[in-house]
Design an enzyme around this catalytic site. Structure first.
Site, PDB file in Angstrom:
ATOM      1  N   HIS A  62       0.829  -1.266  -0.085  1.00  0.00           N
ATOM      2  CA  HIS A  62      -0.087   0.168  -0.102  1.00  0.00           C
ATOM      3  C   HIS A  62       0.902   1.089   0.036  1.00  0.00           C
ATOM      4  O   HIS A  62       1.829   1.399   0.800  1.00  0.00           O
ATOM      5  CB  HIS A  62      -0.827  -0.060   1.174  1.00  0.00           C
ATOM      6  N   GLU A  65       1.495   3.533   3.105  1.00  0.00           N
ATOM      7  CA  GLU A  65       2.376   2.659   4.020  1.00  0.00           C
ATOM      8  C   GLU A  65       3.841   2.579   4.057  1.00  0.00           C
ATOM      9  O   GLU A  65       4.515   1.677   4.089  1.00  0.00           O
ATOM     10  CB  GLU A  65       1.701   1.236   4.356  1.00  0.00           C
ATOM     11  N   HIS A 208       2.721  -4.403   6.818  1.00  0.00           N
ATOM     12  CA  HIS A 208       1.435  -3.248   6.582  1.00  0.00           C
ATOM     13  C   HIS A 208       1.753  -2.120   7.939  1.00  0.00           C
ATOM     14  O   HIS A 208       2.462  -2.280   8.930  1.00  0.00           O
ATOM     15  CB  HIS A 208       0.243  -4.023   6.436  1.00  0.00           C
ATOM     16  N   GLU A 267       0.827  -5.874  11.096  1.00  0.00           N
ATOM     17  CA  GLU A 267       0.322  -4.150  11.131  1.00  0.00           C
ATOM     18  C   GLU A 267       1.228  -3.644  12.053  1.00  0.00           C
ATOM     19  O   GLU A 267       0.696  -3.436  13.197  1.00  0.00           O
ATOM     20  CB  GLU A 267      -1.157  -4.425  11.311  1.00  0.00           C
TER      21      GLU A 267
END
Length: 297
Positions: A62, A65, A208, A267
């Site tokens: 992404h 990110e 992420h 994450e």
């Protein structure tokens, strides 16, 4: 302190310059180009170690990110420095680790998107008019997750892709959550799928942001060892291991479904993307022990 600066936003150009420096400094650090993005940017992979246990970790699926790329580049530098000098990292002998493990790192899966987030949209961009329309007329692309064609690369994999498309209810290109017209239409996703098939990894980690969580399952297709390792990763990081439902079409989902081997989404950080660079030190301190543990058999 190291060569790589960790107090500034981290662009594709800076990453490529740092890779050139690190591969010159550490001849055992190998780099291969997996292919090119929509805009023709090389997507490099780095290899540390020559062991038979193959572990892959990637960042910046992404665009907003991008800090995950910096985390992985710093980890690469610290591992290489420790290996070159026979030092330990977080109390772990890197030499011993890399004797048994081959670590494959793709620091930036989505270079076009990262450059859009960090540099903005130049007037002469190939997709200038489309990108403005997809971004609802706004020239602020700081929150953009997708690739340069407005397709979310982590919704591109053939793991119940249709279910994810139905759940998302996003039917056109845009900043996030549009999985395209079919799985694996985008070169960046195709590259990752094909390369994974070639390398046949034993374990994968997709990095992420944000939430300080560990996702370790996929539709009960994961092997028995996945959850115990997730609990170990949580123990060394303070992250929360979560058994996800209603999430499909991601890279680690596809990996688990295809290979029935452990795959994890980590994450990192806390807040709203893009996370501020001021979080880097804490994020790095939490990530390093997870990656080191993940590299062990």
């Amino acid at each position: 302190m190291g060569y790589i600066r960790t107090d500034l936003s981290y662009s594709y150009t800076q990453m490529m310059d740092d890779i050139e420096f690190l591969t010159r400094k550490f001849p055992f650090l190998r780099c291969e180009v997996l292919g090119a993005s929509v805009m023709g940017r090389d997507i490099p992979a780095l290899r540390l170690g020559m062991g038979c246990f193959h572990v892959h970790v990637n960042g910046s699926f992404h665009a907003n990110e991008w800090i995950t790329t910096l985390l992985l580049m710093k980890f690469t530098e610290d591992c290489a420095e420790s290996y070159a000098n026979g030092l330990s990292l977080e109390g772990v002998s890197v030499t011993s680790l890399l004797d048994t493990c081959s670590l494959w790192i793709v620091p930036m899966v989505n270079p076009d998107g990262v450059e859009l987030v960090l540099r903005g949209l130049p007037d002469d961009h190939r997709y200038f008019h489309e990108l403005l329309a997809w971004n609802n007329g706004s020239s602020d692309f700081s929150g953009w997750k997708a690739n340069i064609r407005g397709i979310d690369l982590n919704d591109q994999f053939p793991a119940f892709w249709e279910a994810e498309r139905t759940r998302r209810l996003v039917n056109r290109p845009g900043p996030r959550d549009y999985g395209g017209t079919a799985p694996l239409t985008e070169p960046e996703a195709i590259i990752m799928a094909n390369w994974t098939d070639v390398r046949q990894f034993d374990r994968v980690f997709a990095l992420h942001t944000q939430g300080r969580e560990i996702y370790w399952n996929y539709r009960d297709l994961e092997p028995a060892e996945s959850e115990p390792l997730a609990l170990e990763l949580a123990g060394v990081s303070g992250y929360k291991p979560l058994k996800l439902r209603d999430s499909d079409a991601g890279y680690k989902d596809w990996f688990i479904q295809r290979y029935r081997r452990p795959g994890y989404t980590l994450e990192s950080g806390w807040g709203c993307n893009p996370l501020p660079i001021t979080q880097f030190d804490q994020m790095y301190d939490e990530l390093v022990p997870m990656l080191l543990r993940g590299m062990k058999l």
